[in-house]
Design a protein around this motif. Structure first.
Motif, PDB file in Angstrom:
ATOM      1  N   THR A  75       0.826  -1.204   0.000  1.00 25.68           N
ATOM      2  CA  THR A  75       0.000   0.000   0.000  1.00 25.68           C
ATOM      3  C   THR A  75       0.860   1.254   0.000  1.00 25.68           C
ATOM      4  OG1 THR A  75      -1.823  -1.105   1.149  1.00 25.68           O
ATOM      5  CG2 THR A  75      -1.744   1.300   1.280  1.00 25.68           C
ATOM      6  N   ALA A  76       1.854   1.283   0.891  1.00 25.02           N
ATOM      7  CA  ALA A  76       2.738   2.452   0.972  1.00 25.02           C
ATOM      8  C   ALA A  76       3.519   2.648  -0.321  1.00 25.02           C
ATOM      9  CB  ALA A  76       3.694   2.295   2.151  1.00 25.02           C
ATOM     10  N   ALA A  77       3.993   1.538  -0.907  1.00 29.65           N
ATOM     11  CA  ALA A  77       4.775   1.636  -2.140  1.00 29.65           C
ATOM     12  C   ALA A  77       3.922   2.160  -3.287  1.00 29.65           C
ATOM     13  CB  ALA A  77       5.368   0.277  -2.486  1.00 29.65           C
ATOM     14  N   MET A  78       2.704   1.645  -3.408  1.00 25.47           N
ATOM     15  CA  MET A  78       1.804   2.105  -4.462  1.00 25.47           C
ATOM     16  C   MET A  78       1.477   3.590  -4.294  1.00 25.47           C
ATOM     17  SD  MET A  78       0.637   0.356  -7.013  1.00 25.47           S
ATOM     18  CE  MET A  78       0.672  -1.324  -7.650  1.00 25.47           C
ATOM     19  N   MET A  79       1.170   3.981  -3.079  1.00 21.77           N
ATOM     20  CA  MET A  79       0.821   5.374  -2.845  1.00 21.77           C
ATOM     21  C   MET A  79       2.020   6.286  -3.087  1.00 21.77           C
ATOM     22  SD  MET A  79      -2.319   5.314  -2.426  1.00 21.77           S
ATOM     23  CE  MET A  79      -2.438   7.087  -2.140  1.00 21.77           C
TER      24      MET A  79
END
Length: 331
Positions: A75-79
């Motif tokens: 999630t953090a990487a995508m965001m």
């Protein structure tokens, strides 16, 4: 407007990164801005280094698999990609032992689901390695289950290294793949060359189907959901990695012999080293019975990553050290 995401799956050494290069080039030629989320099972990402010449924003997820141990980081990487780079398309290359269902499920997590939309799942299938016959599912090893699941949930099946197999095996392989996935277009790929336009529009123009209902978590029972999570956690099937950093240059002939003699427990090896004779950086790849060494594109850190089951780490390190050319003592 949501950003389209394409998921690249396929077993270890099946050619995902080579295909990714083709897709990145096609997207950039149309004036669009791609970004990459690279997942690697190990301490360093060889594949990220291989695409650095493409000059695209890339985020690494290492030391695990996006479908289990590092899912919380996805999630953090995508965001990060969405907010910092605003790409027109994102490619997620999963590690070769990842199962696709939990990856897709994670793209439905907030806040990611409000910014991205899965547009296709591509599975690379190594024609030299995919088993033509498998035992019943309850008797399959975790790695066999992984290979089957990658094929079963793909929108497109890309058969790689078919030129290294006999015609009878190619036909038998295509028949075996159809037993696991009857709907996905089956495309033979040579050296990563593929019809990028077809791949990037496969869901819209070819399959015209929704995601399998079991990918929608709200429709699953709690019991089924827990069972899925437990099964996904076995996706590494006991695999481990060995990360070795070369301290000096390497004798290429000795290194070839090392690769050819690797035990069956080693499923994949890759990395970079400096050739003791020429002084140039070399890239190497290994899948069973198919080692490859070629000139690297520029300077790279010199290291080797070996992936397998029950690795004899001390012995492998000893053999790697024996490939290095010892520096003469300074006078």
């Amino acid at each position: 407007m949501t950003i389209p995401v394409y998921l690249l799956t396929g077993f270890l050494g099946s050619g995902k990164t080579t295909l990714l290069k083709t897709l990145l080039l096609a997207v950039k030629e149309k004036g669009n801005r791609p970004a990459v989320l690279m997942n690697e099972f190990g301490k360093a990402s060889v594949d990220t280094l291989l695409i650095q010449g493409a000059a695209v924003p890339t985020v690494d997820l290492i030391e695990g698999c996006v479908c289990c141990t590092v899912r919380g980081s996805l999630t953090a990487a995508m965001m990060q990609l969405v907010q910092e780079h605003r790409p027109d398309v994102i490619f997620l290359e999963a590690t070769g032992v990842a199962l696709p269902l939990e990856i897709v499920d994670s793209l439905l997590d907030p806040p990611v689901k409000d910014h991205v939309q899965l547009k296709g799942i591509f599975a690379c299938v190594d024609a030299t390695r995919f088993p033509l016959q498998l035992p019943p599912p309850f008797e399959q090893t975790p790695l066999q289950l992984t290979m089957v699941q990658q094929v079963r949930h793909a929108d497109v099946l890309l058969v790689t290294k078919a030129d290294l197999t006999a015609p009878d095996r190619r036909f038998a392989l295509e028949s075996a793949l159809r037993q696991h996935n009857q709907n996905a277009p089956l495309v033979r790929v040579l050296h990563g060359e593929a019809d990028a336009e077809m791949l990037l529009s496969v869901r819209a123009h070819h399959l015209k189907r929704a995601l399998p209902t079991r990918l929608v978590r709200k429709s699953a029972s709690q019991k089924g959901k827990h069972a899925l999570q437990a099964r996904e956690k076995t996706s590494f099937g006991g695999l481990q990695t060995l990360h070795y950093e070369f301290r000096s240059s390497v004798d290429v002939e000795r290194f070839y012999q090392f690769l050819y003699r690797l035990p069956e427990s080693v499923a994949r090896a890759k990395g970079f080293f400096r050739d003791a004779e020429s002084g140039q950086m070399q890239l190497f790849h290994f899948t069973p019975h198919a080692p490859m060494i070629a000139a690297a594109d520029g300077e790279m850190p010199a290291f080797a990553v070996l992936i397998g089951e029950e690795l004899a780490e001390q012995e492998l390190v000893k053999q790697l050290q024996a490939c290095e050319v010892k520096k003469p003592p300074q006078s």
